[in-house]
Design an enzyme around this catalytic site. Sequence first.
Site, PDB file in Angstrom:
ATOM      1  N   ASP A  82       0.851  -1.190   0.000  1.00 32.39           N
ATOM      2  CA  ASP A  82       0.000   0.000   0.000  1.00 32.39           C
ATOM      3  C   ASP A  82       0.897   1.254   0.000  1.00 32.39           C
ATOM      4  O   ASP A  82       1.805   1.382   0.828  1.00 32.39           O
ATOM      5  CB  ASP A  82      -0.857  -0.045   1.283  1.00 32.39           C
ATOM      6  CG  ASP A  82      -1.975   0.969   1.292  1.00 32.39           C
ATOM      7  OD1 ASP A  82      -2.427   1.376   0.201  1.00 32.39           O
ATOM      8  OD2 ASP A  82      -2.415   1.339   2.406  1.00 32.39           O
ATOM      9  N   ILE A 257      -9.598  -0.200   2.958  1.00 32.70           N
ATOM     10  CA  ILE A 257     -10.159   0.004   4.297  1.00 32.70           C
ATOM     11  C   ILE A 257      -9.093  -0.259   5.355  1.00 32.70           C
ATOM     12  O   ILE A 257      -8.555  -1.362   5.442  1.00 32.70           O
ATOM     13  CB  ILE A 257     -11.370  -0.930   4.510  1.00 32.70           C
ATOM     14  CG1 ILE A 257     -12.476  -0.566   3.522  1.00 32.70           C
ATOM     15  CG2 ILE A 257     -11.865  -0.852   5.962  1.00 32.70           C
ATOM     16  CD1 ILE A 257     -13.527  -1.619   3.347  1.00 32.70           C
TER      17      ILE A 257
HETATM   18  P1  13P Z   1      -9.085   4.690   5.340  1.00 29.56           P
HETATM   19  O1  13P Z   1      -8.249   5.568   6.216  1.00 29.56           O
HETATM   20  O2  13P Z   1     -10.338   5.384   4.919  1.00 29.56           O
HETATM   21  O3  13P Z   1      -9.361   3.364   5.955  1.00 29.56           O
HETATM   22  O4  13P Z   1      -8.249   4.438   3.980  1.00 29.56           O
HETATM   23  C1  13P Z   1      -7.309   3.412   3.924  1.00 29.56           C
HETATM   24  C2  13P Z   1      -6.488   3.472   2.677  1.00 29.56           C
HETATM   25  O5  13P Z   1      -6.794   4.129   1.704  1.00 29.56           O
HETATM   26  C3  13P Z   1      -5.266   2.646   2.662  1.00 29.56           C
HETATM   27  O6  13P Z   1      -4.528   2.853   1.490  1.00 29.56           O
HETATM   28  O1  G3H Z   2      -3.385   4.875   3.575  1.00 35.35           O
HETATM   29  C1  G3H Z   2      -2.824   4.636   4.626  1.00 35.35           C
HETATM   30  C2  G3H Z   2      -3.150   3.414   5.409  1.00 35.35           C
HETATM   31  O2  G3H Z   2      -4.220   3.668   6.285  1.00 35.35           O
HETATM   32  C3  G3H Z   2      -1.929   2.903   6.121  1.00 35.35           C
HETATM   33  O3  G3H Z   2      -1.674   3.654   7.267  1.00 35.35           O
HETATM   34  O4  G3H Z   2       0.734   4.169   6.924  1.00 35.35           O
HETATM   35  O5  G3H Z   2      -0.327   4.345   9.207  1.00 35.35           O
HETATM   36  O6  G3H Z   2       0.076   2.107   8.175  1.00 35.35           O
HETATM   37  P1  G3H Z   2      -0.197   3.574   7.924  1.00 35.35           P
HETATM   38 ZN    ZN Z   3      -4.640   4.833   0.729  1.00 35.04          ZN
END
Ligand code: 13P
Ligand code: G3H
Ligand code: ZN
Length: 311
Positions: A82, A257
Amino acid sequence: MPIVTTTEMFEKAYKGGYAIGAFNVNNMEIVQGITEAAAEVNSPLLLQVSAGARKYAKHVYLTRLVEAAVVDTGLPIALHLDHGADFDICKSCVDGGFTSVMIDGSSRSFEDNIAVTRQVVEYAHDHGVVVEGELGRLEGVEDDVVVSAEDSSYTRPEDVQEFVERTGVDSLAIAIGTSHGAYKFKPGTKPQLRFDILEEVAQRLPGFPIVLHGASSVIPKYVDIINANGGKLVDAIGVPEDMLRKAASMAVCKINIDSDLRLAMTAGIRQHFNEHPEHFDPRQYLTVGRDYIRELVKDKIVNVLGSDGKA
Ligand code: 13P
Ligand code: G3H
Ligand code: ZN
């Protein structure tokens, strides 16, 4: 079944008018809560790992946990990076067993975003890994990087074809008004998303999978439990579920999410400690946190994403 890529999942989701949940994982209880829920309703899944999650739990623990979940459930599960910030972290995840990576060049210029995304695509595709790119910038907090409302920007539909053609990405995250975190919309205003942008993007990229970040609903039930048990979440507002259902029925194939998982787990643990202040065995309160995540994810899959029965 091994960990899978998203190609087939997204094709089916696009045609079927539903979306796959992409849930952020940081520890064993989160992986178990999500994957046990998906197994109960026979849903495919994406489990995604941020740079912060890799720092917290270590890459090897998270990949092994996801491999264990595949063995345990037999579900098609993709393991995704991510918000990869640069080529190096994407390469490290490709080399380290992920089946999908996101290169987030959304804070760069259009040309720089294309260049770094192209570089990641070349490397990832050579190794059988798929790539998500991003155009447009979401407001909110990721890994301690705060994007202010002024610095956020909607995706320009006129850019998407050129971006996809020149980079070769397999999916595209777009900004239509969602944001990261638990505080997405101003209190007292009606949450709105730019479905016109999504529609135009879909017309310009027929059949191409679109990704929606910042898609937690900040479900009042969990916020209320947190606040009733000593928490202080004031004006936490998320994306209404009917908007997510609408996005899933359109070109959106992946819905991200994280915040909802955090809220559900925290609600369970806070409530547990209020009811059992004498407890100190982590298994007691983490069991409750995991149960809350399982309940949340099952509800998301069945009532919002529509991916139940599609594994
Ligand atoms: P939320 O903060 O709405 O859960 O979004 C998560 C997200 O986009 C992770 O890449
Ligand atoms: O988009 C971000 C995600 O919620 C991940 O959050 O970078 O704190 O793990 P994090
Ligand atoms: Zn995100």
